[in-house]
Design an enzyme around this catalytic site. Structure first.
Site, PDB file in Angstrom:
ATOM      1  N   SER A 164       0.812  -1.214   0.000  1.00 26.99           N
ATOM      2  CA  SER A 164       0.000   0.000   0.000  1.00 26.99           C
ATOM      3  C   SER A 164       0.850   1.270   0.000  1.00 26.99           C
ATOM      4  CB  SER A 164      -0.945   0.002   1.198  1.00 26.99           C
ATOM      5  OG  SER A 164      -0.236  -0.236   2.390  1.00 26.99           O
ATOM      6  N   ASP A 414      -4.078   5.665  11.514  1.00 28.46           N
ATOM      7  CA  ASP A 414      -3.123   5.233  10.497  1.00 28.46           C
ATOM      8  C   ASP A 414      -1.896   6.131  10.592  1.00 28.46           C
ATOM      9  OD1 ASP A 414      -1.610   4.611   8.304  1.00 28.46           O
ATOM     10  OD2 ASP A 414      -3.227   4.779   6.838  1.00 28.46           O
ATOM     11  N   HIS A 417       0.630   5.239   6.468  1.00 26.37           N
ATOM     12  CA  HIS A 417       0.474   5.876   5.161  1.00 26.37           C
ATOM     13  C   HIS A 417       0.557   7.391   5.295  1.00 26.37           C
ATOM     14  CE1 HIS A 417      -1.512   1.898   4.877  1.00 26.37           C
ATOM     15  NE2 HIS A 417      -0.784   1.873   3.774  1.00 26.37           N
TER      16      HIS A 417
END
Ligand SMILES: *[C@@H]1O[C@H](CO)[C@@H](O)[C@H](O)[C@H]1NC(C)=O
Ligand SMILES: *[C@@H]1O[C@H](CO)[C@@H](O)[C@H](O)[C@H]1NC(C)=O
Ligand SMILES: *[C@@H]1O[C@H](CO)[C@@H](O)[C@H](O)[C@H]1NC(C)=O
Length: 446
Positions: A164, A414, A417
């Site tokens: 990702s 998160d 990311h």
């Protein structure tokens, strides 16, 4: 075999309550501060089996950031332009400096931002994190020039391959390119759009993304099936490698999936495992595993393209550190709003080791590839500049308006990311500089 984990491993809605039973990436990320105590080389001393056993107190005591970074003043006037025949710039050493210009794009116009990284749309209240640029010590990193980038990839196919983070970087690139030319989505396949391709008609250029979190063949753990990954370290993952003949430039970006519990195979042999509680395999950690996976992948590119006189460029984006500084499911897990100053945070522990392995394997591939004039390798060395950006992650804004009804007791974060727009746009600025450098010094055969 359902591959449920994928990108959706970062979505907790359904999985949240089974936390007590499953070991998630997140629980490992929550353990990252411990990794900095260099215990990561060995089997972790305990397995958090319930939420309350997460090492809260430990992670809290390791938050050692004392003074908030102050805004650096304007850049020094003696900045040298990058001229012909200067040695390649060292992008590793530098600092983040203020940049009033802000990002090239915003999430409302871009259209290709994964929800979890669309921080502005999700109500992230601060915007300072958008106004910084990376200043390498030895050279200048120009602002991204979408037109130049598109010219350099004219009639070419650029493929992002990895996890990702590869997708995050790809989406940043698409957003920036979209400011001058609209890409058309021409292919999509796989759960959660794991395989996609866009075409820029204006330049007959294609940009694609391939989901391959290990680069080599593997079976990803899933909620229904395996509770660990299986990796076949001597076999490149054909999901991307089968298309290699149609790629002109490959960007490889992996790392975080290697931290998960896994069993490793080489040929018919079990080489060992990482964190495979209950299985009778030798714990071997994941550093040499990452090295082998990269080596298999880079070698396969040399074998299949270089040795046949083909032309191909390969970039390996180095490891992008996570910034969990508290409990992953509490407000404030990564709530900083300013970058670190360059000496405030040293690259060390697992982050440094992952980067080192990647850089070494790229150097190794350069030597092997030099036998064939048409193959070029370069490391996109972002680990240090990423490490200095604890302010760049979505945190709780991976979901829309997480605090609309006050601060909940538990909120998912998160801290891996990057918000778009944001710090990761810099990865692509360096990517462009690498391509410009290549253009200045054409390969052997041309
Ligand atoms: C986003 O960018 C577009 C085009 O540059 C601009 O018209 C629009 O006002 C921007 N939106 C926000 C919220 O800044
Ligand atoms: C368009 O690009 C592809 C490679 O992506 C190439 O094979 C093809 O020849 C190009 N078309 C033209 C008209 O140049
Ligand atoms: C574990 O592996 C070792 C060495 O291969 C073997 O001697 C031992 O019997 C195995 N134990 C179990 C419980 O399978």
């Amino acid at each position: 075999m359902a591959l449920k984990m994928g990108f959706s491993s970062f979505q907790f809605k359904d999985q949240f309550h089974s936390l007590t039973k499953k070991l998630f990436p997140w629980t490992l990320y929550a353990l990252l501060p411990i990794a900095l105590l260099s215990l990561y080389l060995y089997p972790l001393p305990f397995l958090p089996s319930t939420e309350s056993e997460l090492p809260h107190s430990i992670s809290n005591t390791i938050i050692s950031i004392s003074t908030p970074p102050s805004f650096p003043s304007t850049p020094p006037p003696s900045e040298k332009e990058n001229t012909f025949d200067t040695p390649p710039c060292d992008y590793f050493n530098g600092k983040w400096i203020r940049d009033r210009r802000g990002p090239l794009y915003n999430g409302t116009t871009c259209g290709t931002i994964k929800q979890g990284q669309n921080c502005i749309k999700h109500g992230r209240p601060d915007s300072d994190y958008l106004y910084w640029r990376w200043k390498p010590n030895e050279c200048k990193l120009p602002r991204f020039e979408p037109k130049t980038f598109l010219q350099l990839i004219e009639n070419k196919h650029v493929a992002f391959v990895g996890d990702s983070m590869a997708r995050n970087q790809l989406e940043s690139l698409l957003c920036m390119l979209s400011t001058v030319s609209s890409p058309e989505l021409v292919y999509t396949n796989g759960e959660d759009n794991k395989f996609r391709k866009w075409h820029f008609d204006s330049h007959n250029a294609s940009v694609s993304v391939y989901w391959s979190p290990f680069l080599v063949q593997g079976v990803e753990k899933s909620n229904e099936g395996l509770n660990h990954n299986k990796l076949y370290l001597d076999l490149v993952d054909e999901k991307w490698a089968k298309d290699m003949d149609h790629m002109d430039l490959i960007v490889l970006s992996v790392g975080h999936w290697f931290l998960h519990p896994a069993v490793y195979y080489e040929g018919d042999l079990v080489l060992g495992c990482h964190y495979c509680v209950g299985l009778n395999h030798t714990e071997i950690g994941f550093y040499e595993v990452l090295r082998k996976a990269l080596r298999t992948s880079l070698n396969s590119i040399i074998d299949r393209r270089g040795s046949k006189g083909g032309k191909i460029d390969v970039i390996v984006t180095t490891f992008s550190p996570a910034h969990f500084e508290g409990e992953w499911d509490k407000a404030g897990a990564c709530s900083k709003t300013r970058p670190y100053r360059s000496r405030e945070k040293e690259l060390e522990g697992m982050d440094g080791e992952m980067r080192k392995i990647e850089v070494e394997e790229v150097e190794d591939a350069k030597v092997k590839g030099s036998e064939f004039g048409g193959v070029r390798f370069e490391a996109l060395d972002v680990t240090k500049l990423a490490l200095l950006r604890p302010d760049g992650h979505p945190g709780p804004y991976m979901y829309p308006f997480p605090f609309a009804n006050g601060v909940p007791e538990r909120v998912q974060n998160d801290c891996v990311h990057w918000c778009l727009p944001g710090a990761i746009d810099t990865w692509n600025e360096i990517f462009l500089e690498i391509m410009k450098k290549w253009e200045e010094h054409p390969r052997y055969q041309e």
